[in-house]
Design an enzyme around this catalytic site. Structure first.
Site, PDB file in Angstrom:
ATOM      1  N   HIS A   1      -9.594   1.085   4.759  1.00 38.59           N
ATOM      2  CA  HIS A   1      -8.318   1.284   5.450  1.00 38.59           C
ATOM      3  C   HIS A   1      -8.532   2.230   6.635  1.00 38.59           C
ATOM      4  O   HIS A   1      -9.324   3.173   6.545  1.00 38.59           O
ATOM      5  CB  HIS A   1      -7.276   1.857   4.486  1.00 38.59           C
ATOM      6  CG  HIS A   1      -5.914   1.887   5.085  1.00 38.59           C
ATOM      7  ND1 HIS A   1      -5.522   2.876   5.946  1.00 38.59           N
ATOM      8  CD2 HIS A   1      -4.879   1.026   4.988  1.00 38.59           C
ATOM      9  CE1 HIS A   1      -4.278   2.623   6.348  1.00 38.59           C
ATOM     10  NE2 HIS A   1      -3.868   1.505   5.778  1.00 38.59           N
TER      11      HIS A   1
ATOM     12  N   GLU B   1      -6.916   4.628   7.777  1.00 37.64           N
ATOM     13  CA  GLU B   1      -6.722   6.057   7.508  1.00 37.64           C
ATOM     14  C   GLU B   1      -7.972   6.666   6.887  1.00 37.64           C
ATOM     15  O   GLU B   1      -8.307   7.823   7.148  1.00 37.64           O
ATOM     16  CB  GLU B   1      -5.476   6.253   6.623  1.00 37.64           C
ATOM     17  CG  GLU B   1      -4.206   6.074   7.447  1.00 37.64           C
ATOM     18  CD  GLU B   1      -3.002   5.574   6.684  1.00 37.64           C
ATOM     19  OE1 GLU B   1      -2.967   5.667   5.447  1.00 37.64           O
ATOM     20  OE2 GLU B   1      -2.077   5.055   7.343  1.00 37.64           O
TER      21      GLU B   1
ATOM     22  N   GLY C   1       2.345   2.481  10.675  1.00 33.27           N
ATOM     23  CA  GLY C   1       3.277   3.598  10.501  1.00 33.27           C
ATOM     24  C   GLY C   1       3.988   4.011  11.771  1.00 33.27           C
ATOM     25  O   GLY C   1       4.612   5.070  11.821  1.00 33.27           O
TER      26      GLY C   1
ATOM     27  N   GLU D   1      -5.426  -4.844  10.677  1.00 32.96           N
ATOM     28  CA  GLU D   1      -4.430  -3.786  10.844  1.00 32.96           C
ATOM     29  C   GLU D   1      -4.728  -3.003  12.120  1.00 32.96           C
ATOM     30  O   GLU D   1      -5.532  -2.057  12.100  1.00 32.96           O
ATOM     31  CB  GLU D   1      -4.460  -2.834   9.646  1.00 32.96           C
ATOM     32  CG  GLU D   1      -4.093  -3.484   8.333  1.00 32.96           C
ATOM     33  CD  GLU D   1      -3.520  -2.466   7.358  1.00 32.96           C
ATOM     34  OE1 GLU D   1      -2.372  -2.642   6.955  1.00 32.96           O
ATOM     35  OE2 GLU D   1      -4.213  -1.489   7.047  1.00 32.96           O
TER      36      GLU D   1
ATOM     37  N   ASN E   1       0.866  -1.182   0.000  1.00 28.01           N
ATOM     38  CA  ASN E   1       0.000   0.000   0.000  1.00 28.01           C
ATOM     39  C   ASN E   1       0.901   1.229   0.000  1.00 28.01           C
ATOM     40  O   ASN E   1       1.472   1.583   1.032  1.00 28.01           O
ATOM     41  CB  ASN E   1      -0.892  -0.045   1.257  1.00 28.01           C
ATOM     42  CG  ASN E   1      -1.686   1.237   1.453  1.00 28.01           C
ATOM     43  OD1 ASN E   1      -1.797   2.056   0.545  1.00 28.01           O
ATOM     44  ND2 ASN E   1      -2.249   1.410   2.646  1.00 28.01           N
ATOM     45  N   TRP E   2       1.025   1.848  -1.166  1.00 31.49           N
ATOM     46  CA  TRP E   2       1.950   2.982  -1.285  1.00 31.49           C
ATOM     47  C   TRP E   2       1.376   4.260  -0.667  1.00 31.49           C
ATOM     48  O   TRP E   2       2.066   5.274  -0.585  1.00 31.49           O
ATOM     49  CB  TRP E   2       2.293   3.224  -2.761  1.00 31.49           C
ATOM     50  CG  TRP E   2       3.112   2.134  -3.394  1.00 31.49           C
ATOM     51  CD1 TRP E   2       3.574   0.978  -2.792  1.00 31.49           C
ATOM     52  CD2 TRP E   2       3.593   2.082  -4.750  1.00 31.49           C
ATOM     53  NE1 TRP E   2       4.297   0.233  -3.698  1.00 31.49           N
ATOM     54  CE2 TRP E   2       4.321   0.883  -4.906  1.00 31.49           C
ATOM     55  CE3 TRP E   2       3.468   2.940  -5.845  1.00 31.49           C
ATOM     56  CZ2 TRP E   2       4.921   0.527  -6.118  1.00 31.49           C
ATOM     57  CZ3 TRP E   2       4.069   2.583  -7.043  1.00 31.49           C
ATOM     58  CH2 TRP E   2       4.793   1.395  -7.181  1.00 31.49           C
ATOM     59  N   LYS E   3       0.114   4.250  -0.300  1.00 30.69           N
ATOM     60  CA  LYS E   3      -0.548   5.437   0.260  1.00 30.69           C
ATOM     61  C   LYS E   3      -0.354   6.627  -0.693  1.00 30.69           C
ATOM     62  O   LYS E   3      -0.366   6.432  -1.905  1.00 30.69           O
ATOM     63  CB  LYS E   3      -0.038   5.717   1.678  1.00 30.69           C
ATOM     64  CG  LYS E   3      -0.133   4.440   2.544  1.00 30.69           C
ATOM     65  CD  LYS E   3       0.013   4.682   4.014  1.00 30.69           C
ATOM     66  CE  LYS E   3      -0.126   3.349   4.750  1.00 30.69           C
ATOM     67  NZ  LYS E   3      -0.135   3.472   6.187  1.00 30.69           N
TER      68      LYS E   3
ATOM     69  N   GLY F   1       4.886   1.414   4.672  1.00 31.84           N
ATOM     70  CA  GLY F   1       6.220   2.035   4.537  1.00 31.84           C
ATOM     71  C   GLY F   1       7.242   1.153   3.848  1.00 31.84           C
ATOM     72  O   GLY F   1       7.973   1.613   2.953  1.00 31.84           O
TER      73      GLY F   1
ATOM     74  N   SER G   1       3.337  -1.882  10.349  1.00 35.04           N
ATOM     75  CA  SER G   1       4.785  -1.895  10.589  1.00 35.04           C
ATOM     76  C   SER G   1       5.444  -3.222  10.244  1.00 35.04           C
ATOM     77  O   SER G   1       6.429  -3.613  10.869  1.00 35.04           O
ATOM     78  CB  SER G   1       5.095  -1.485  12.039  1.00 35.04           C
ATOM     79  OG  SER G   1       4.694  -0.142  12.262  1.00 35.04           O
TER      80      SER G   1
HETATM   81  P1  PGA Z   1       2.753   0.475   7.606  1.00 38.69           P
HETATM   82  O1  PGA Z   1       1.284   0.659   6.958  1.00 38.69           O
HETATM   83  O2  PGA Z   1       3.307  -0.822   7.039  1.00 38.69           O
HETATM   84  O3  PGA Z   1       3.528   1.676   7.133  1.00 38.69           O
HETATM   85  O4  PGA Z   1       2.589   0.422   9.084  1.00 38.69           O
HETATM   86  C1  PGA Z   1       0.434  -0.435   6.769  1.00 38.69           C
HETATM   87  C2  PGA Z   1      -0.886   0.022   6.191  1.00 38.69           C
HETATM   88  O5  PGA Z   1      -1.350   1.109   6.563  1.00 38.69           O
HETATM   89  O6  PGA Z   1      -1.487  -0.666   5.351  1.00 38.69           O
END
Ligand code: PGA
Length: 266
Positions: A107, A109, A185, A179, A17-19, A247, A225
């Site tokens: 997600h 976020e 993150g 998640e 997931n490149w966000k 990330g 993470s």
């Molecule tokens: P992260 O993000 O690996 O940077 O913790 C995971 C995600 O939000 O899918």
């Protein structure tokens, strides 16, 4: 009930997931690096399903770079409607038209920052299936919810609302990602035991809401993470079928170490 040995093994899946990172040309360059790593692995035949989820403007260029590699293109979001006056939104049909086969839904976020409720997530899940996309349904508790002893309640609620009255064969065309919000993150990865326990809660909920075998048959990814150093221990848990990686998916070598760990575990 124990799984009969005739039941096929769940797929192993690693999704990046490149966000909101990597514009079209940068994304294509990263995808070409991944394609080269994939080509180097092809002989072993042990690669998991790899799904790359760039931001919308990079979908086409990344899709071109992934073509012929076996890696799949995914989006990070979709709107539940097919078309219309929804300024700034993108439908599942539009995603499929640029080569997307997968899409992240709900997600954390988007839940926290864009106000997506459980009901919105349920609608998006159905829209993805309608449009021929494989949805990755993201669920997970916040730190406050975990500390208040509410993790199970939150997971049960999120999974129940998402899958309520979804036909079992359509539910089986989905993937779940656990998640924990406190792990995303932050560098604070869940322990393999915490991931296992949460995945078991999700499987039991799927058994209840979908049908008695759904919890065993659906793939559940862990996200939060995940990196090259901790992936193998997570994948060693039988209930963890892969990872959703943020990330560490932005750098080809680190992401590929996670892909390799998924290919050798289990
Ligand atoms: P992260 O993000 O690996 O940077 O913790 C995971 C995600 O939000 O899918």
């Amino acid at each position: 009930m124990a799984a009969p040995s005739s039941v096929p093994r769940r797929p192993r899946i690693v999704a990046g997931n490149w966000k909101m990172n990597r514009a079209a040309s940068e994304g294509a360059a990263l995808a070409r690096e991944l394609a080269a790593l994939r080509a180097g692995d092809a002989a072993s035949g042990k690669s998991p399903v790899v799904v790359i989820c760039p931001p919308f403007p990079a979908l086409e260029s990344v899709g071109r770079a992934l073509a012929g590699t076996g890696m799949r293109l995914g989006a990070q979001n979709l709107h539940a409607e097919t078309h219309g006056a929804f300024t700034g939104e993108v439908s599942g049909g539009m995603l499929a038209a640029v080569g997307c086969e997968w899409v992240l839904v709900g997600h954390s976020e988007r839940r926290a920052l864009m106000g997506e409720t459980d009901a919105v997530v349920a609608a998006k899940l159905r829209a993805a299936l309608r449009d021929g996309l494989t949805p990755v349904v993201c669920v997970g508790e916040t730190l406050a919810e975990r500390e208040a002893g509410r993790t199970e309640e939150v997971l049960v609620r999120q999974v129940t609302v998402a899958y309520h009255e979804l036909e079992p064969e359509r539910a089986r065309a989905t993937v779940v990602a656990y998640e924990p919000v406190w792990a995303i993150g932050t560098g604070k990865v869940a322990s393999p035991e915490q991931a296992r326990d949460a995945h078991r809660v999700i499987r039991a909920t799927l058994d209840r809401v979908v049908d008695a075998r759904a919890g065993h048959e659906l793939a559940i990814l862990y996200g939060g993470s995940v990196n090259a150093g901790n992936a193998a221990a997570l994948f060693a848990e039988a209930d963890v079928d892969g990872a959703l990686v943020g990330g560490a998916s932005l750098e080809a070598a680190s992401f590929w170490k996670i892909v390799a760990a998924a290919g050798t575990a289990g």
